[in-house]
Design an enzyme around this catalytic site. Structure first.
Site, mmCIF file in Angstrom:
data_model
loop_
_atom_site.group_PDB
_atom_site.id
_atom_site.type_symbol
_atom_site.label_atom_id
_atom_site.label_comp_id
_atom_site.label_asym_id
_atom_site.label_seq_id
_atom_site.Cartn_x
_atom_site.Cartn_y
_atom_site.Cartn_z
ATOM 1 N N THR A 43 1.188 -0.530 -0.231
ATOM 2 C CA THR A 43 0.001 0.106 0.059
ATOM 3 C C THR A 43 1.190 1.262 0.033
ATOM 4 O O THR A 43 0.457 2.753 -0.467
ATOM 5 C CB THR A 43 -1.118 -0.171 1.157
ATOM 6 O OG1 THR A 43 -0.131 0.064 2.082
ATOM 7 C CG2 THR A 43 -1.921 -0.565 1.119
ATOM 8 N N HIS B 133 6.752 0.040 7.419
ATOM 9 C CA HIS B 133 7.612 0.119 8.350
ATOM 10 C C HIS B 133 7.933 0.274 9.430
ATOM 11 O O HIS B 133 7.208 -1.451 9.060
ATOM 12 C CB HIS B 133 6.304 1.675 8.537
ATOM 13 C CG HIS B 133 4.823 1.342 8.953
ATOM 14 N ND1 HIS B 133 4.142 0.518 10.164
ATOM 15 C CD2 HIS B 133 3.926 1.553 7.689
ATOM 16 C CE1 HIS B 133 2.965 0.174 9.669
ATOM 17 N NE2 HIS B 133 2.907 0.869 8.656
ATOM 18 N N HIS C 287 5.630 -2.985 10.441
ATOM 19 C CA HIS C 287 5.511 -4.290 10.028
ATOM 20 C C HIS C 287 6.674 -5.354 9.810
ATOM 21 O O HIS C 287 5.969 -6.549 9.481
ATOM 22 C CB HIS C 287 5.781 -4.597 8.333
ATOM 23 C CG HIS C 287 4.825 -2.993 7.687
ATOM 24 N ND1 HIS C 287 4.436 -2.167 7.415
ATOM 25 C CD2 HIS C 287 3.530 -3.308 7.446
ATOM 26 C CE1 HIS C 287 3.642 -1.492 6.894
ATOM 27 N NE2 HIS C 287 2.361 -2.425 6.320
ATOM 28 N N LYS D 1 -10.462 -1.255 9.077
ATOM 29 C CA LYS D 1 -10.696 -0.096 8.155
ATOM 30 C C LYS D 1 -12.481 0.443 8.258
ATOM 31 O O LYS D 1 -12.990 -0.969 8.612
ATOM 32 C CB LYS D 1 -10.838 -0.289 7.518
ATOM 33 C CG LYS D 1 -9.221 -0.149 6.891
ATOM 34 C CD LYS D 1 -8.000 1.665 7.743
ATOM 35 C CE LYS D 1 -6.820 0.823 6.489
ATOM 36 N NZ LYS D 1 -6.201 2.536 7.371
ATOM 37 N N ARG E 53 -10.773 1.967 1.483
ATOM 38 C CA ARG E 53 -9.516 2.332 1.093
ATOM 39 C C ARG E 53 -9.478 2.771 -0.358
ATOM 40 O O ARG E 53 -10.145 2.475 -1.033
ATOM 41 C CB ARG E 53 -8.176 1.356 0.925
ATOM 42 C CG ARG E 53 -8.242 0.703 2.257
ATOM 43 C CD ARG E 53 -7.442 -0.210 2.330
ATOM 44 N NE ARG E 53 -6.704 -1.102 3.252
ATOM 45 C CZ ARG E 53 -6.497 -1.002 3.951
ATOM 46 N NH1 ARG E 53 -5.159 0.099 4.035
ATOM 47 N NH2 ARG E 53 -5.536 -2.171 5.198
ATOM 48 N N GLN F 69 -6.985 -13.786 -0.377
ATOM 49 C CA GLN F 69 -5.808 -14.117 0.911
ATOM 50 C C GLN F 69 -6.074 -15.856 1.006
ATOM 51 O O GLN F 69 -4.938 -16.200 1.091
ATOM 52 C CB GLN F 69 -6.009 -13.480 2.319
ATOM 53 C CG GLN F 69 -4.628 -13.655 2.989
ATOM 54 C CD GLN F 69 -4.148 -12.924 4.056
ATOM 55 O OE1 GLN F 69 -4.630 -11.545 3.630
ATOM 56 N NE2 GLN F 69 -3.612 -13.064 5.289
ATOM 57 N N ASP G 133 -4.555 -8.614 13.841
ATOM 58 C CA ASP G 133 -5.901 -8.278 12.513
ATOM 59 C C ASP G 133 -5.947 -9.133 12.087
ATOM 60 O O ASP G 133 -7.025 -9.604 11.101
ATOM 61 C CB ASP G 133 -5.598 -6.983 12.477
ATOM 62 C CG ASP G 133 -4.411 -7.288 11.633
ATOM 63 O OD1 ASP G 133 -3.287 -7.744 11.664
ATOM 64 O OD2 ASP G 133 -4.763 -5.847 10.393
ATOM 65 N N LYS H 2 0.327 5.053 20.735
ATOM 66 C CA LYS H 2 0.815 4.156 19.971
ATOM 67 C C LYS H 2 2.260 4.155 19.535
ATOM 68 O O LYS H 2 3.210 4.581 19.228
ATOM 69 C CB LYS H 2 -0.165 4.967 18.717
ATOM 70 C CG LYS H 2 -0.101 3.504 17.182
ATOM 71 C CD LYS H 2 -1.651 4.166 16.033
ATOM 72 C CE LYS H 2 -1.659 3.311 14.663
ATOM 73 N NZ LYS H 2 -2.123 3.829 13.828
ATOM 74 N N LYS I 97 4.303 5.130 15.868
ATOM 75 C CA LYS I 97 4.337 6.631 15.917
ATOM 76 C C LYS I 97 6.380 7.764 15.892
ATOM 77 O O LYS I 97 5.930 7.870 17.914
ATOM 78 C CB LYS I 97 3.300 6.861 15.888
ATOM 79 C CG LYS I 97 2.209 6.043 15.021
ATOM 80 C CD LYS I 97 2.410 7.320 13.749
ATOM 81 C CE LYS I 97 1.753 6.349 12.942
ATOM 82 N NZ LYS I 97 0.955 7.019 11.475
ATOM 83 N N THR I 98 6.232 9.008 15.586
ATOM 84 C CA THR I 98 7.229 9.728 15.997
ATOM 85 C C THR I 98 5.819 11.357 15.175
ATOM 86 O O THR I 98 5.343 11.252 15.025
ATOM 87 C CB THR I 98 8.226 9.964 15.584
ATOM 88 O OG1 THR I 98 8.559 10.551 14.442
ATOM 89 C CG2 THR I 98 9.405 8.867 15.829
#
Length: 417
Positions: free
Chosen positions: A40, A45, A48, A82, A86, A172, A193, A230, A233-234
């Site tokens: 995607t 990141h 993953h 979601k 998307r 999948q 998930d 979270k 994340k920064t």
């Protein structure tokens, strides 16, 4: 301690479809197993990482990992997590993203040897399949009621879900069946998930293959931080594996700034250190937390794995230079990494330091600028300047491109030419 015991000790196992069956199978044979990622974006990141690092642990125990990049499923979009549809990506964008992700995965796995990793793209078997074949050979085996019971679909029924995303779990499932048939793949792993998608694959294998067929699913818990914020994340956004998006220095800094409450857990799940090494570092966190030994090891292990030894040493060098103030030792490329997010000002000519401080908004006024200089609060490339008449010359430019001004202990500004 066997592989599954090690995974349990590290806190990596969340759900299993048949724990005893998998344990028995792993004890008898070397298996193939897979984990997938949808392209995607053109980079993964750190969110993953854990499933693929877990796949690597299986490889270290002699099993063969299959790394799947979802060139087909990436065109559809996973409804997991979601609340709305998307935005569909073009085939060209997805293919470009596949190329970027493949490069990153190559740094994690061994592709040579008896149990060398295999990389596959589900577009190779799903992209050319016509709709009638899909409906007859695959869709026929998956009941609508079965799909409606999936959390990822049930949670979207009120807000709406397209037929496109509704069928994602079937695509999948088809991946698992294809890999089972062509690579003897007996295990799929993924984040928590992905439980619904994994069990759909097992259902399809059960319907299509003989009763004696054995396949398993295993999920990994969501990575959380002790303070409730979270993970991954920064202030500047996600921590990417692509060095152009998140520099190796920024990547290193993310891990070295891990809180004491999280660092042992991260050492367990993200590194390949032994139990004894991790227990020693846990002891260091408890007895001498100010030394941050565990954080340094965590940052070194992850940066080396993803970006290599040279990038790790460069990140350490930048960190030490910024801590000591010895920024003149840095190269132009290192300055671009270390000062990527600091305020910057472009200067055209040689300038008086007082005027530059005001123009670059380092000091609010000339009076304050002169006071800052006189008080020794201003450094140029790490050297304290106390002369209000000081002129920044060519000799103050690192590689002819940068001058680094610091006001006080922490306020850096990058001057570009």
């Amino acid at each position: 301690m066997d592989l599954l015991q090690d995974l349990a000790w590290r806190g990596i196992i969340y759900q299993q479809t048949d724990a005893e069956g998998l344990k028995d199978t792993l004890g008898k044979e070397q298996i193939s197993l897979y984990c997938g990622v949808d392209p995607t974006a053109d980079s993964m990141h750190i969110g993953h990482l854990l499933p693929f690092l877990t796949l690597r642990r299986f490889q270290q125990h002699g099993h063969r990992p299959i790394v799947l990049v979802g060139g087909a499923t990436g065109l559809i979009g996973d409804p997991s997590g979601k609340s709305e549809e998307r935005k569909l990506l073009t085939l060209e964008t997805v293919q470009d993203n596949v190329a970027g992700i493949k490069k990153q995965l190559e740094s994690i796995f061994e592709f040579e040897g008896e149990n060398g990793a295999i990389m596959v793209n589900n577009y190779d078997w799903a992209g050319s399949m016509d709709v009638v074949t899909f409906l007859r050979d695959i869709g026929k085996h998956i009941g609508v009621n079965y799909m409606l019971a999936k959390d990822t679909i049930a949670s979207r029924l009120e807000t709406g879900i397209s037929f496109t995303e509704f069928t994602y779990t079937i695509l999948q499932a088809m991946d698992f069946l294809h890999l089972y048939e062509h690579h003897n793949c007996k295990l799929q792993i993924g984040g928590s998930d992905q439980w619904g998608n994994i069990t759909s694959g097992l259902e399809l294998i059960r319907k299509v293959q003989p009763e004696s067929s054995k396949a398993y699913g295993l999920t990994i818990p969501l990575v959380t931080k002790a303070d409730g914020t979270k993970f991954g994340k920064t202030e500047s956004g996600a921590v990417w594996l692509d060095p152009e998006k998140t520099t190796p220095y920024e990547f290193y800094q993310f891990w070295i700034n891990t809180a004491d409450a999280d660092v042992v857990k991260y050492l367990k799940i993200f590194t390949f250190l032994s139990h004894e090494e991790i227990e020693q570092l846990e002891k260091a966190v408890q007895e001498e937390p100010h030394l941050r030994k565990a954080q340094k090891v965590l940052a070194e292990e992850l940066t080396r794995l993803i970006h290599g030894e040279d990038s790790l040493q460069q990140a350490i060098k930048i960190s030490q230079a910024l801590f000591s103030g010895d920024v003149r030792s840095l190269s132009g490329a290192e300055i671009e990494q270390g000062f990527k997010d600091v305020p910057a000002y472009t200067s055209q000519n040689e300038e008086n330091l007082v005027d530059l401080l005001v123009a670059a908004k380092i000091s609010p006024s000339k009076r304050q600028a002169r006071e800052d200089i006189s008080n020794g609060a201003v450094t140029v490339n790490g050297e304290k300047i106390t002369d209000n008449a000081y002129i920044l010359a060519e000799s103050d430019r690192i590689e002819g491109k940068f001058t680094i001004i610091r006001r006080g202990k922490k306020k850096y500004t990058l001057i570009k030419y």
